[in-house]
Scaffold this motif. Sequence first.
Motif, PDB file in Angstrom:
ATOM      1  N   THR A   1       0.822  -1.212   0.000  1.00 48.94           N
ATOM      2  CA  THR A   1       0.000   0.000   0.000  1.00 48.94           C
ATOM      3  C   THR A   1       0.853   1.257   0.000  1.00 48.94           C
ATOM      4  O   THR A   1       0.639   2.187  -0.783  1.00 48.94           O
ATOM      5  CB  THR A   1      -0.936   0.010   1.224  1.00 48.94           C
ATOM      6  OG1 THR A   1      -1.770  -1.150   1.186  1.00 48.94           O
ATOM      7  CG2 THR A   1      -1.804   1.255   1.228  1.00 48.94           C
ATOM      8  N   ASP A   2       1.853   1.295   0.885  1.00 47.36           N
ATOM      9  CA  ASP A   2       2.717   2.468   0.971  1.00 47.36           C
ATOM     10  C   ASP A   2       3.553   2.645  -0.288  1.00 47.36           C
ATOM     11  O   ASP A   2       3.758   3.767  -0.764  1.00 47.36           O
ATOM     12  CB  ASP A   2       3.642   2.360   2.187  1.00 47.36           C
ATOM     13  CG  ASP A   2       2.895   2.548   3.490  1.00 47.36           C
ATOM     14  OD1 ASP A   2       1.722   2.955   3.424  1.00 47.36           O
ATOM     15  OD2 ASP A   2       3.471   2.286   4.552  1.00 47.36           O
TER      16      ASP A   2
ATOM     17  N   GLN B   1       2.805   1.717  -3.311  1.00 47.34           N
ATOM     18  CA  GLN B   1       1.947   2.196  -4.396  1.00 47.34           C
ATOM     19  C   GLN B   1       1.696   3.695  -4.272  1.00 47.34           C
ATOM     20  O   GLN B   1       1.637   4.402  -5.288  1.00 47.34           O
ATOM     21  CB  GLN B   1       0.627   1.436  -4.396  1.00 47.34           C
ATOM     22  CG  GLN B   1       0.740   0.012  -4.899  1.00 47.34           C
ATOM     23  CD  GLN B   1      -0.595  -0.686  -4.937  1.00 47.34           C
ATOM     24  OE1 GLN B   1      -1.621  -0.064  -5.172  1.00 47.34           O
ATOM     25  NE2 GLN B   1      -0.584  -1.989  -4.700  1.00 47.34           N
ATOM     26  N   LYS B   2       1.542   4.201  -3.045  1.00 49.64           N
ATOM     27  CA  LYS B   2       1.363   5.649  -2.868  1.00 49.64           C
ATOM     28  C   LYS B   2       2.565   6.415  -3.388  1.00 49.64           C
ATOM     29  O   LYS B   2       2.436   7.423  -4.076  1.00 49.64           O
ATOM     30  CB  LYS B   2       1.124   5.974  -1.388  1.00 49.64           C
ATOM     31  CG  LYS B   2      -0.254   5.602  -0.870  1.00 49.64           C
ATOM     32  CD  LYS B   2      -0.530   6.239   0.473  1.00 49.64           C
ATOM     33  CE  LYS B   2       0.467   5.821   1.523  1.00 49.64           C
ATOM     34  NZ  LYS B   2       0.154   6.384   2.859  1.00 49.64           N
ATOM     35  N   CYS B   3       3.750   5.941  -3.043  1.00 48.70           N
ATOM     36  CA  CYS B   3       4.967   6.598  -3.524  1.00 48.70           C
ATOM     37  C   CYS B   3       5.064   6.516  -5.036  1.00 48.70           C
ATOM     38  O   CYS B   3       5.457   7.470  -5.703  1.00 48.70           O
ATOM     39  CB  CYS B   3       6.190   5.954  -2.888  1.00 48.70           C
ATOM     40  SG  CYS B   3       6.411   6.340  -1.151  1.00 48.70           S
TER      41      CYS B   3
ATOM     42  N   ARG C   1       2.615   6.255  -7.235  1.00 48.78           N
ATOM     43  CA  ARG C   1       1.640   7.153  -7.876  1.00 48.78           C
ATOM     44  C   ARG C   1       2.131   8.594  -7.826  1.00 48.78           C
ATOM     45  O   ARG C   1       1.993   9.348  -8.800  1.00 48.78           O
ATOM     46  CB  ARG C   1       0.272   7.032  -7.185  1.00 48.78           C
ATOM     47  CG  ARG C   1      -0.489   5.771  -7.562  1.00 48.78           C
ATOM     48  CD  ARG C   1      -1.948   5.878  -7.151  1.00 48.78           C
ATOM     49  NE  ARG C   1      -2.101   6.028  -5.710  1.00 48.78           N
ATOM     50  CZ  ARG C   1      -2.227   5.003  -4.876  1.00 48.78           C
ATOM     51  NH1 ARG C   1      -2.195   3.764  -5.338  1.00 48.78           N
ATOM     52  NH2 ARG C   1      -2.373   5.214  -3.583  1.00 48.78           N
ATOM     53  N   TYR C   2       2.714   8.974  -6.685  1.00 54.21           N
ATOM     54  CA  TYR C   2       3.247  10.336  -6.571  1.00 54.21           C
ATOM     55  C   TYR C   2       4.357  10.551  -7.596  1.00 54.21           C
ATOM     56  O   TYR C   2       4.398  11.563  -8.293  1.00 54.21           O
ATOM     57  CB  TYR C   2       3.775  10.559  -5.154  1.00 54.21           C
ATOM     58  CG  TYR C   2       4.421  11.912  -4.947  1.00 54.21           C
ATOM     59  CD1 TYR C   2       3.646  13.024  -4.612  1.00 54.21           C
ATOM     60  CD2 TYR C   2       5.784  12.083  -5.098  1.00 54.21           C
ATOM     61  CE1 TYR C   2       4.229  14.272  -4.424  1.00 54.21           C
ATOM     62  CE2 TYR C   2       6.379  13.323  -4.923  1.00 54.21           C
ATOM     63  CZ  TYR C   2       5.594  14.412  -4.583  1.00 54.21           C
ATOM     64  OH  TYR C   2       6.178  15.632  -4.407  1.00 54.21           O
TER      65      TYR C   2
ATOM     66  N   TYR D   1       9.729  12.558  -0.856  1.00 54.08           N
ATOM     67  CA  TYR D   1       8.454  11.908  -0.606  1.00 54.08           C
ATOM     68  C   TYR D   1       8.648  10.516  -0.018  1.00 54.08           C
ATOM     69  O   TYR D   1       7.965  10.117   0.931  1.00 54.08           O
ATOM     70  CB  TYR D   1       7.644  11.818  -1.898  1.00 54.08           C
ATOM     71  CG  TYR D   1       6.211  11.385  -1.651  1.00 54.08           C
ATOM     72  CD1 TYR D   1       5.290  12.284  -1.112  1.00 54.08           C
ATOM     73  CD2 TYR D   1       5.800  10.091  -1.923  1.00 54.08           C
ATOM     74  CE1 TYR D   1       3.994  11.895  -0.856  1.00 54.08           C
ATOM     75  CE2 TYR D   1       4.497   9.698  -1.672  1.00 54.08           C
ATOM     76  CZ  TYR D   1       3.598  10.605  -1.147  1.00 54.08           C
ATOM     77  OH  TYR D   1       2.313  10.216  -0.901  1.00 54.08           O
TER      78      TYR D   1
ATOM     79  N   GLU E   1       7.472   8.893   3.713  1.00 53.33           N
ATOM     80  CA  GLU E   1       6.594   7.723   3.825  1.00 53.33           C
ATOM     81  C   GLU E   1       7.251   6.563   4.582  1.00 53.33           C
ATOM     82  O   GLU E   1       6.572   5.782   5.242  1.00 53.33           O
ATOM     83  CB  GLU E   1       6.168   7.259   2.427  1.00 53.33           C
ATOM     84  CG  GLU E   1       5.224   8.201   1.715  1.00 53.33           C
ATOM     85  CD  GLU E   1       3.883   8.305   2.426  1.00 53.33           C
ATOM     86  OE1 GLU E   1       3.371   7.278   2.911  1.00 53.33           O
ATOM     87  OE2 GLU E   1       3.355   9.429   2.524  1.00 53.33           O
TER      88      GLU E   1
END
Length: 245
Positions: free
Chosen positions: A205-206, A208-210, A212-213, A234, A238
């Motif tokens: 999950t984490d 994927q956030k990075c 996408r950013y 970033y 995280e």
Amino acid sequence: MTPIMDEAIPTAVGAIGAVFDETAYDALSTAKEYGEYFQTSGKVSHKLLNNSFSLYYAPSFVVDELGGWETKSQKLLGPNAGPEELARILNKAERSWDERDQTIKYHWYVFKEGAKILHRALKIFKQKAGGKKLQQHCFYFVNPRENLGLLMQEVEAIGAQTKKTSYEHEMVDDIASKVHQIKDSSCAVRGLQKVADAPWTRFDTDLQKCSRYYQDKLIAGGDSNRTFADAVNYVRSEFKSGWGD
């Protein structure tokens, strides 16, 4: 440190990489730093090490959007000189290859940009080896500055081995490696699952956030001058102490 004049590998433990010593890459600094790692990290069997290791000194021949590392001589030699030489060394190590023999005879520790060199070398080896496999080789990665998912595809394709303990981040210098993993988050997760233990649900999950950013804010935004710095900031925000810990 004694230069090896041919392409034979005389030791069970080898290192691939290069240390940037303040202003330039330096072979002696590289040998000292990697030697200290082998002696003190607890990751390497002292029986296998036997107080010596082979160094494939490899300042990166690769330039990409996450940063470039080249010496003047490398610019003259061209981008494939280092990977082609490493592919020849790996090929020579398997000249007595027997597909029934999967005993690990060579333990390669791949540091930082050395992962880029290895990735390209394995592609070259696969093209030229005529089906030969590297079943007697095992690769371990320390702060790899290359997407491990993509690299692991090549490791598997040529029959080499990895272990669950073959991936390590050193906390002082792990952010640059992490940024390389977020270029392709799903691929990175698959690769990291093969070589490291981690709480994968939260990690995925984490990560994927990075990712996408990185893709939406930086790549799509087209500001290539800020890509690496912004991605590092970033990722640092995280991940405080390792992947998903």
